[in-house]
Design a protein around this motif. Structure first.
Motif, short mmCIF file in Angstrom:
data_model
loop_
_atom_site.label_atom_id
_atom_site.label_comp_id
_atom_site.label_asym_id
_atom_site.label_seq_id
_atom_site.Cartn_x
_atom_site.Cartn_y
_atom_site.Cartn_z
N UNK A 111 5.96 -6.34 27.06
CA UNK A 111 6.59 -7.29 26.13
C UNK A 111 7.85 -6.73 25.49
N UNK A 112 8.27 -5.53 25.88
CA UNK A 112 9.49 -4.90 25.35
C UNK A 112 9.41 -4.75 23.84
N UNK A 113 8.31 -4.14 23.37
CA UNK A 113 8.13 -3.96 21.93
C UNK A 113 9.18 -3.03 21.35
N UNK A 114 9.73 -2.15 22.15
CA UNK A 114 10.75 -1.22 21.64
C UNK A 114 11.98 -1.95 21.14
N UNK A 115 12.33 -3.09 21.75
CA UNK A 115 13.49 -3.89 21.33
C UNK A 115 13.03 -5.17 20.63
N UNK A 116 11.94 -5.06 19.88
CA UNK A 116 11.43 -6.18 19.08
C UNK A 116 11.07 -7.39 19.94
N UNK A 117 10.41 -7.15 21.04
CA UNK A 117 9.92 -8.17 21.95
C UNK A 117 11.04 -9.02 22.53
N UNK A 118 12.27 -8.50 22.55
CA UNK A 118 13.38 -9.25 23.14
C UNK A 118 13.34 -9.13 24.65
N UNK A 119 14.18 -9.88 25.32
CA UNK A 119 14.25 -9.81 26.77
C UNK A 119 14.92 -8.51 27.21
N UNK A 120 14.52 -8.02 28.36
CA UNK A 120 15.16 -6.82 28.90
C UNK A 120 16.59 -7.17 29.32
N UNK A 121 17.51 -6.25 29.07
CA UNK A 121 18.91 -6.47 29.41
C UNK A 121 19.43 -5.27 30.20
N UNK A 122 19.96 -5.54 31.37
CA UNK A 122 20.55 -4.50 32.21
C UNK A 122 21.82 -5.07 32.83
N UNK A 138 12.38 -11.26 31.27
CA UNK A 138 11.16 -10.90 30.54
C UNK A 138 9.99 -10.92 31.50
N UNK A 139 8.92 -10.27 31.12
CA UNK A 139 7.72 -10.23 31.96
C UNK A 139 6.58 -11.05 31.36
N UNK A 140 6.40 -10.96 30.05
CA UNK A 140 5.38 -11.76 29.36
C UNK A 140 6.08 -12.66 28.36
N UNK A 141 5.58 -13.89 28.22
CA UNK A 141 6.16 -14.85 27.32
C UNK A 141 5.08 -15.36 26.38
N UNK A 142 5.34 -15.26 25.06
CA UNK A 142 4.39 -15.73 24.06
C UNK A 142 4.52 -17.23 23.89
#
Length: 485
Positions: A111-122, A138-142
């Motif tokens: 869920x990318x908790x390190x970036x406050x559950x934001x979407x991964x950006x590359x 993103x991989x999981x969506x709330x």
């Protein structure tokens, strides 16, 4: 007139556009990062080293696919409990706290908790775009549920990760990728058709390599692999699918030729040209594979028949010039270690010696067919002198008396028991024991009159009764004089 191109420009012009490949790697990167960073977790006894967090992440995706297939979601608690139980299965010595820690680490990574559950950006390198291609996923969506709880679903990117990791055989993968190309061309999605055509070319190369390895393995075991049962069905399946692929590729190439004149957009025309180039390459490769598959049966059978042929005998070495002379020049230390093996190699295996008693007797007997009836004279030789007894008269009388008294006293007794009693009475007198044994052996046959010319048998007759094993039982009868003194 030619324009000189700088090395940098030439490199950019020839650079392959692998943006889709980089995108696939970027989607998998968060899962691999979970495994790479698990050593930073505070667990007891290095519990994280015994658990594969990549497996836990893929298991979470598999669980959500099952829930979404039934029209549902999974809560955070459901995911954490499921992942903790899988961590316990991987290593049964892990503590509940450490299992929960690993489960939370996997959930936070997905869920990318390190970036406050934001979407991964590359940002992906793209030779056609100077600044590269940005990618957000993103991989999981709330999702808020009607009961006020929060459920989690998979994103499209997570489903793509799951599909990309599935294992398909080369034949099936080639068929699927061609069908995708055909569908994209029909719908006018030429940029997607390029990516699908590149996958088709990759699958065709994979198929060619798989068939090459299959035939190479068969040639290495040419005498063990049976064409009818092992290679034949696989080659027939490849032939049928290649027929379908070649026909489908021909239809798509004809469609591209008809469509190219109607397409005016430069980007679409460039995509169509790329798709046509890729499909021509795939079509040529599949036609070459078809030729190989069609001729493999005959080639394989010829190789197998050639392997079964008798080989011509090879030249034998010259023992004196090629073996003995070099051995004479060899150091003594080498000869001392190798003398036995060299002798065995030169002399060869010896036939084991077997004594043929019948052949030995026939060698000393005359062959009657070589003689006429007048030449055959049969004469009886003089009787042989009796073999003198090794026992004196006193020993014989003592043995007869002991045997008779023992048998009559017992009524019925075995040979071994009589000898055992004789050994108990006088263990040191071996002559007496051997004489007793000889008398008892002679008494087994009622027709025996004496041990030798001068020795009389026991005065009582005995029944010769054989029992189990090799022992003999003696039974006494009333005394009856049957032999003259």
């Amino acid at each position: 007139m030619f324009t000189r191109m700088s090395p940098a420009q030439g490199h950019i012009t020839a650079a392959p556009r692998l943006t889709s490949h980089l995108r696939a790697l970027s989607l998998i990167a968060p899962i691999q990062k979970l495994e790479d960073t698990k050593g930073l977790l505070h667990t007891q006894g290095q519990s994280a080293e015994h658990v594969d967090l990549r497996y836990l992440a893929l298991a979470a995706i598999e669980l959500l696919i099952e829930r979404m297939g039934a029209g549902g979601t999974a809560s955070r608690a459901d995911l954490l409990d499921y992942l903790a139980s899988l961590a316990t299965i991987q290593w049964d010595s892990i503590s509940p706290d450490d299992a929960a820690t690993l489960a939370e680490h996997v959930f936070d990574g997905l869920t990318n908790a390190r970036d406050r559950r934001a979407r991964f950006k590359v940002r992906l390198f793209d030779p056609e775009r100077p600044g590269g291609a940005p990618l957000e996923f993103g991989l999981l969506r709330a999702e808020a549920l009607p009961d006020g709880k929060v459920g989690y679903r998979l994103t499209q990117e997570a489903i793509e990760v799951h599909l990309s990791l599935l294992d398909h055989d080369p034949l099936t993968a080639t068929q699927v990728s061609e069908i995708i190309v055909e569908e994209f061309l029909r719908r006018g999605l030429y940029d997607h058709a390029v990516n699908a055509a590149e996958r088709t070319r990759t699958n065709s190369v994979r198929l060619a390599e798989a068939l090459r390895l299959l035939m190479a393995e068969a040639r290495r075991a040419i005498l063990k692999v049976m064409w009818q049962h092992e290679l034949g069905p696989k080659m027939q399946e490849a032939r049928d699918l290649l027929d379908v692929s070649i026909a489908r590729e021909g239809v798509m190439l004809s469609h591209l030729n008809d469509t190219a004149a109607d397409v005016t957009d430069d980007t679409d025309r460039r995509h169509l040209a790329r798709v046509r180039t890729l499909l021509l390459d795939v079509n040529d490769r599949h036609r070459n594979l078809m030729v190989i598959v069609q001729t493999t049966a005959d080639d394989y059978l010829l190789l197998q028949a050639d392997a079964l042929k008798l080989r011509p005998p090879t030249r034998l070495p010259d023992l004196e010039h090629e073996i003995l002379n070099p051995l004479l020049k060899a150091p003594v230390s080498f000869l001392s270690r190798s003398a036995s093996g060299i002798f065995c190699a030169l002399s060869g295996a010896l036939t084991p010696l077997v004594f043929d008693f019948a052949a030995a007797l026939n060698a000393f007997e005359p062959d009657l067919a070589d003689y006429s009836e007048g030449e055959l004279v049969l004469e009886a030789g003089a009787p042989l002198t009796p073999v003198p007894l090794p026992f004196d008269a006193a020993t014989i009388a003592r043995a007869e008396t002991f045997a008779r008294a023992t048998i009559l006293a017992a009524g019925s007794i075995k040979l071994g028991d009589i000898l055992a009693r004789a050994a108990e009475e006088d263990a040191d007198d071996m002559s007496f024991q051997r004489c007793l044994f000889l008398i008892l052996e002679q008494a087994i046959d009622p027709r025996t009159a004496d041990i030798a010319a001068e020795a009389s048998i026991l005065e009582a007759r005995f029944d010769a009764g054989f029992v189990e094993g090799t022992d003999v039982r003696f039974t006494g009868k009333p005394i009856r004089r049957s032999h003259a003194s």
